[in-house]
Structures are given as C-alpha cells and as structure tokens.
Design a protein around this motif. Structure first.
Motif, mmCIF file in Angstrom:
data_model
loop_
_atom_site.group_PDB
_atom_site.id
_atom_site.type_symbol
_atom_site.label_atom_id
_atom_site.label_comp_id
_atom_site.label_asym_id
_atom_site.label_seq_id
_atom_site.Cartn_x
_atom_site.Cartn_y
_atom_site.Cartn_z
ATOM 1 N N THR A 97 0.781 7.311 1.220
ATOM 2 C CA THR A 97 0.342 8.670 0.864
ATOM 3 C C THR A 97 -0.953 8.662 0.038
ATOM 4 O OG1 THR A 97 1.579 8.798 -1.223
ATOM 5 C CG2 THR A 97 2.759 9.432 0.769
ATOM 6 N N ARG A 98 -1.410 7.455 -0.356
ATOM 7 C CA ARG A 98 -2.646 7.378 -1.175
ATOM 8 C C ARG A 98 -3.591 6.363 -0.536
ATOM 9 N NH1 ARG A 98 0.110 5.088 -5.832
ATOM 10 N NH2 ARG A 98 -1.835 4.970 -6.977
ATOM 11 N N SER A 99 -4.622 6.881 0.149
ATOM 12 C CA SER A 99 -5.496 5.981 0.901
ATOM 13 C C SER A 99 -6.268 5.029 -0.018
ATOM 14 C CB SER A 99 -6.463 6.787 1.771
ATOM 15 O OG SER A 99 -7.219 7.640 0.969
ATOM 16 N N ASN A 100 -6.481 5.438 -1.280
ATOM 17 C CA ASN A 100 -7.234 4.550 -2.188
ATOM 18 C C ASN A 100 -6.478 3.253 -2.482
ATOM 19 O OD1 ASN A 100 -5.371 6.097 -3.626
ATOM 20 N ND2 ASN A 100 -6.469 5.864 -5.541
ATOM 21 N N THR A 101 -5.144 3.263 -2.306
ATOM 22 C CA THR A 101 -4.380 2.032 -2.578
ATOM 23 C C THR A 101 -4.639 0.970 -1.498
ATOM 24 O OG1 THR A 101 -2.393 2.838 -1.447
ATOM 25 C CG2 THR A 101 -2.543 3.265 -3.815
ATOM 26 N N LEU A 102 -5.159 1.420 -0.360
ATOM 27 C CA LEU A 102 -5.528 0.472 0.695
ATOM 28 C C LEU A 102 -6.784 -0.300 0.270
ATOM 29 C CD1 LEU A 102 -4.552 -0.280 3.594
ATOM 30 C CD2 LEU A 102 -6.335 1.218 4.437
ATOM 31 N N ASP A 103 -7.686 0.396 -0.423
ATOM 32 C CA ASP A 103 -8.897 -0.271 -0.924
ATOM 33 C C ASP A 103 -8.523 -1.297 -1.995
ATOM 34 O OD1 ASP A 103 -10.319 1.442 0.704
ATOM 35 O OD2 ASP A 103 -10.571 2.942 -0.875
ATOM 36 N N VAL A 104 -7.570 -0.903 -2.869
ATOM 37 C CA VAL A 104 -7.127 -1.837 -3.920
ATOM 38 C C VAL A 104 -6.521 -3.080 -3.254
ATOM 39 C CG1 VAL A 104 -5.551 -2.145 -5.879
ATOM 40 C CG2 VAL A 104 -6.671 0.056 -5.542
ATOM 41 N N ALA A 105 -5.694 -2.860 -2.231
ATOM 42 C CA ALA A 105 -5.042 -3.974 -1.524
ATOM 43 C C ALA A 105 -6.093 -4.877 -0.883
ATOM 44 C CB ALA A 105 -4.080 -3.435 -0.473
ATOM 45 N N VAL A 157 0.869 -1.178 0.000
ATOM 46 C CA VAL A 157 0.000 0.000 0.000
ATOM 47 C C VAL A 157 0.909 1.231 0.000
ATOM 48 C CG1 VAL A 157 -1.581 1.312 1.490
ATOM 49 C CG2 VAL A 157 -1.903 -1.136 1.209
ATOM 50 N N ASP A 158 0.494 2.269 -0.697
ATOM 51 C CA ASP A 158 1.226 3.541 -0.660
ATOM 52 C C ASP A 158 0.595 4.384 0.452
ATOM 53 O OD1 ASP A 158 2.060 6.136 -1.020
ATOM 54 O OD2 ASP A 158 1.760 6.184 -3.189
#
Lengths: 166, 378
Positions: free
Chosen positions: A88-96, A85-86
């Motif tokens: 700095t980008r909370s949306n990457t947590l959703d992708v993960a 997860v990045d």
C-alpha cells in the motif's frame, strides 16, 4: 536427517510488516497493533526441506527510516534474506531496492525473497507488477503475502529455506 | 562510614552481570548470575565457565564483533545496540551489551533493558506514526484534489450543453426556428439539467452515506420498501429520459405481482440505488437499444439486475468498479461515486452487489437484498 543452521534477515522499511510476518510464521499469530522493533529481534524456527531440517535463525531487523539506520554488522553471516515491501506504500519499494543494493555491495549476491506484504489490502495497493520490474534482474522470487491472513507467508520462508539449503 | 554494598549487588540491582573472557574463549561470571539469565541458560549459576552465546544467539554475533573490534589496540569499548530474544518458555526479553578490554582481557556487561526499551520504543513509534499519518494525509489530499477537479469537470459538461442549446435558440434565424427545433433544443437542455442533477445527487448520496446518515433500515415489514414498487416507480420516472435518448426501458419481473416483496432497506435510498444503476446503463447504451430491469426470487433474497446493450466494462476496470472514484480513472471523467454509493448502501443492508458481463456483450449490474420475511414454501 541433517540439521542445518542458517541465519535469515528480515529487511525493509518501517511498518512494512517484518515482525508480523515472523510472528505469523513462527507463532501463527497476528496483531493489528503496530509495534516498532528496536534494534533486532531474534526468533528460531525449524523448516523441513526434503529429508533435512533447516534451523532458521530469523533476525528481524528494525526498519530503516530517518530515525534509524541499520547496523551493517547485523547482516554478517546471513545465508539469505527476506526483503519486505508494503504493497500500500510505493515508497517502501524504493527503501527495499536501496537496502538490496547495500546488501549486495557488502556481501555480494545472496538468495532473497521479495515479499509484497498486506495482500489483504490489495484494493489499496500502490505497488503494481510494473513497479516490480526493477527487481527483474535480481533473479529473486516475488511473493505477494499477508501477515494478517497468512497467505503466502509459509511459502516465502519455505522457498528461501530451500534456496539456502542447497 | 564504611559501606557493605558490593559491586556485584549494584550490578544485580541494575539487572546486569559481567562476564570475562578466558584464554580458551569461554566466559566466567564476575558477578552473581541474575535469575533472568538462568532462565535462558539453565544451570548457568552453577557453572564455573560457560559460553553465554549458547543461550543468547545475538551474543555469538556480538562476540565476533568485539573480537574484530579489539584487533585495533586503540579501541577499548564496543556497544551492541538493543536486541530481543525469547527464553526457553517463549517469553520475550530485551537486552543490550557493552564490552571493554582491561589488561588484555575482554569483559562484557550484559543488561536487561525493559524500561529503557519501552521509552525508546514509545518515542520511535510516535515518530513513525506521525510519519505514516503524514503519508496518509498527503494521499488523501491528492485524492481530494483529483475528485474536486473531476467534479468541476463533470458539472461543467452539462452546463456547456445547456449554454449551447440556449445560444442556438438565440442566434438561429427565425425561419429555421421551427417548433420541432425549439423542442429539440429545450429537450437537450433539460436532459443536461437532469444529468447535472443526477451528478449532484450522487455526490450528496456518497457523502451522506459516508457520514452514516442513513444507517437506518426498516426493522418491520410495514416500513420496509417493496422492491417491485420501487423499481416500477423509478422506471416510470426515468422513462422519459430513456425515450429522449432513444433507449427502450423494459421492466421484466418474474415475481408474483399479487403479493408484496418487502426487502431489508429504506425506500428513498433503494430508489436511488435503482436510479443510479439505470442511469449508468443509459449512459453507455447506444440509440435504439434496450435496457432490461429484471427481478427474481433466489432463496430468501430478491435479485434485481439491469442489463444493457452497451460496450460492456473493460476487463481491466471490473475489479475497481465499485470503489470510490473509480469512474474518475475509467469512465469518461465521471466522479465515480454512483456505483460506490450503491455498494455501500446495499452492503449496509446485508446485501451484495456485482457486475457480470452480458451474454451477448453489454453489461449486467445486479444486487441482491434479503427479504423481510421468508417466502412461504410452495
């Protein structure tokens, strides 16, 4: 000494730093420049675990987004994975989270490490401990890391190697 | 006209080769083994039969895929998608494979794809860069909207105070409008004016700092600011404002007043930094308390600290104190540019700035600037 061979997949959204984490771990290098991975990139690294060695075959799979969907067959045969997860980008947590759900439905529960990358930019992080609660039921290890400084990188791969070699 | 070109020449020219699976599971090459594959599997050219997956990890996986795929008799072709692997010397190469079944035998065409891959990567990269830039733009827009809202809110507050004071002066019965009351109302309005001025100044400072309009710092002793003079000057200017709010301002210099204390920096902006820190201390100081500005020598630097007897900074907010807009989230709706301005200014001059909780409550904001010339040893 016993040599085990294990397949580990790097999974996560695009530009979260999967390739940079592998480069830091395998070659101890880091580049500021962003290079999109095409398909899959394979690297190897021997990790000592106790008296044994694990020959890790690292499958760095291109990040998923509107332009690219991961081929599920890439996941076959893996012993564990690192979900990146990045911070700095909370949306990457959703992708993960979505990728994790997909892996579990395809292969069942496998050991994995959740790496929150870009710890060197922690001042700009959008991902907080509260956000990480969604992974609290997964019994995974969460590691805050930076491919840039190397912090947490060795720990992430070593922790996973220990878990998949038992 | 008869051509003397063989199919194997075409494959070599296309950086490709074909292998056919044998009954025992191994592969035999149908065409010349290219040099790049020889680098992956030294001796491959000399071998009659080999397992390509010994050299390319991905092929192992692909062969498993195609075995499953061809269990369905209606399926005749399977493609691998691109992949990258390093050769024995650590050089990275990029491949793709396509397999088919002919007369019950599996044939795999393995191709090196540098050129195609670069084009594909360039396209994907561009798309992702646009996507990242769009995300950043949205975040910046959000931040700016919040900032604008906070600035409007902050600028409106003193205006309300001024309006309230004037209204009171207008509507108050003449017998109650004593000179003391009039002075009190005017002082209130003036203090609100000062507050608004300070805010406007902070906004302008932060913007000018970001635009790099004051990268200049004195390069010689003559033009360098004297930190003691700057502190005394700002202390004098703000003394009335402190008095109005019932807060005592104490300047406690441990520096030798006989000599000058020139630091790296620029006079006007150093004064703004000190003023910002003092105004900040005043904002959180209760009536009848003291704000102490002290200066001391620390090796080749001067440390200026400002202690107040206010409530101190909550520990959850300490880490972000000097970040842009931090005040917007924390301190009563202030735009949060003052401390940010102080930090980028001091850091541009090679100094450091920080916060430590006061010994008996309260806050201590400090900064450290290098002296223009090293002090003579005692």
């Amino acid at each position: 000494m016993v040599m085990l061979q294990k397949k580990i997949c790097m999974l996560g959204g695009f530009s979260v730093g999967k390739t940079s984490l592998v480069a830091r771990f395998v070659k101890s290098v880091y580049s500021e420049k962003y290079h999109s991975t095409i398909g899959v990139k394979i690297d190897k690294k021997l990790i000592p675990v106790g008296d044994n060695e694990v020959n890790c075959i690292l499958w760095d799979i291109a990040g998923e987004d509107d332009f690219y969907t991961i081929d599920n067959s890439y996941l076959r045969g893996m012993s564990g994975y690192i979900l990146v997860v990045d911070g700095t980008r909370s949306n990457t947590l959703d992708v993960a989270s979505e990728l994790n759900r997909r892996v579990e439905s395809l292969l069942g529960k496998l050991p994995f490490i959740l790496v929150i990358n870009k710890f060197d930019l922690v001042d700009e992080w959008e991902v907080s401990d509260l956000h990480l609660n969604k992974f609290s039921d997964c019994h995974c290890t969460i590691i805050k890391a930076s491919a840039k400084t190397g912090e947490g990188v060795e720990q992430a791969f070593h922790t996973l190697a220990c878990r998949i070699s038992t | 006209m008869q051509s003397n070109i063989k199919p194997t020449d075409v494959l070599t020219a296309l950086d490709s080769f074909i292998v056919i699976q044998q009954a025992n599971g191994s592969f035999r090459s149908l065409s010349q083994i290219p040099d790049w594959f020889e680098a992956f599997l030294p001796g491959a050219t000399a071998m009659q039969e080999f397992l390509p997956q010994q050299a390319l990890v991905f092929l192992d996986h692909f062969i498993e895929d195609l075995t499953q795929h061809f269990q369905d008799p209606s399926k005749t072709i399977i493609t691998s998608g691109p992949w990258s692997e390093a050769d024995l010397n650590g050089n990275e190469h990029h491949f793709s494979a396509i397999a088919t079944r002919i007369k019950g035998q599996v044939a795999v065409l393995i191709q090196r794809i540098d050129k195609n891959r670069l084009q594909h990567q360039a396209m994907l990269q561009k798309a992702r860069e646009y996507s990242l830039n769009y995300e950043k733009l949205l975040k910046e827009t959000d931040k700016k909207e919040i900032l604008l809202h906070t600035i409007i809110h902050d600028l409106a507050s003193p205006l309300n105070a001024i309006q309230g004071a004037i209204q009171l002066l207008t509507i108050m019965p003449k017998e109650q409008l004593t000179p003391e009351v009039q002075n009190e109302m005017l002082a209130l309005a003036l203090s609100a004016c000062d507050q608004q001025n300070g805010m406007i100044q902070s906004i302008l400072d932060a913007f000018s700092a970001e635009l790099g309009s004051f990268d200049r710092a004195a390069t010689n002793e003559a033009s360098a600011p004297d930190i003691v003079e700057c502190a005394n000057h700002i202390g004098n200017l703000l003394s009335l404002t402190f008095k109005h709010q019932g807060v005592y301002l104490k300047i406690d210099s441990q520096l030798d007043s006989e000599r000058s204390w020139k630091v790296i920096g620029e006079t006007a902006h150093l004064q703004r930094v000190i003023a910002n820190l003092l105004e900040n201390a005043l904002r959180y100081s209760p009536a009848n308390s003291t704000v102490t500005l002290s200066m001391r020598l620390e090796e080749d630097c001067i440390v200026l600290s400002i202690d107040d007897q206010g409530p101190g900074v909550p520990s959850t907010q300490v880490d972000n104190l000097f970040q842009k807009f931090s005040g917007g989230k924390t301190f009563g709706g202030k735009a949060g540019l003052g401390l940010y301005f102080c930090r980028i200014t001091i850091e541009k001059w090679g100094g450091t700035i920080g916060y430590t909780p006061g010994h008996e409550g309260g806050s201590c904001f400090w900064f450290k600037l290098p002296l223009m010339t090293k002090p003579a040893p005692k």
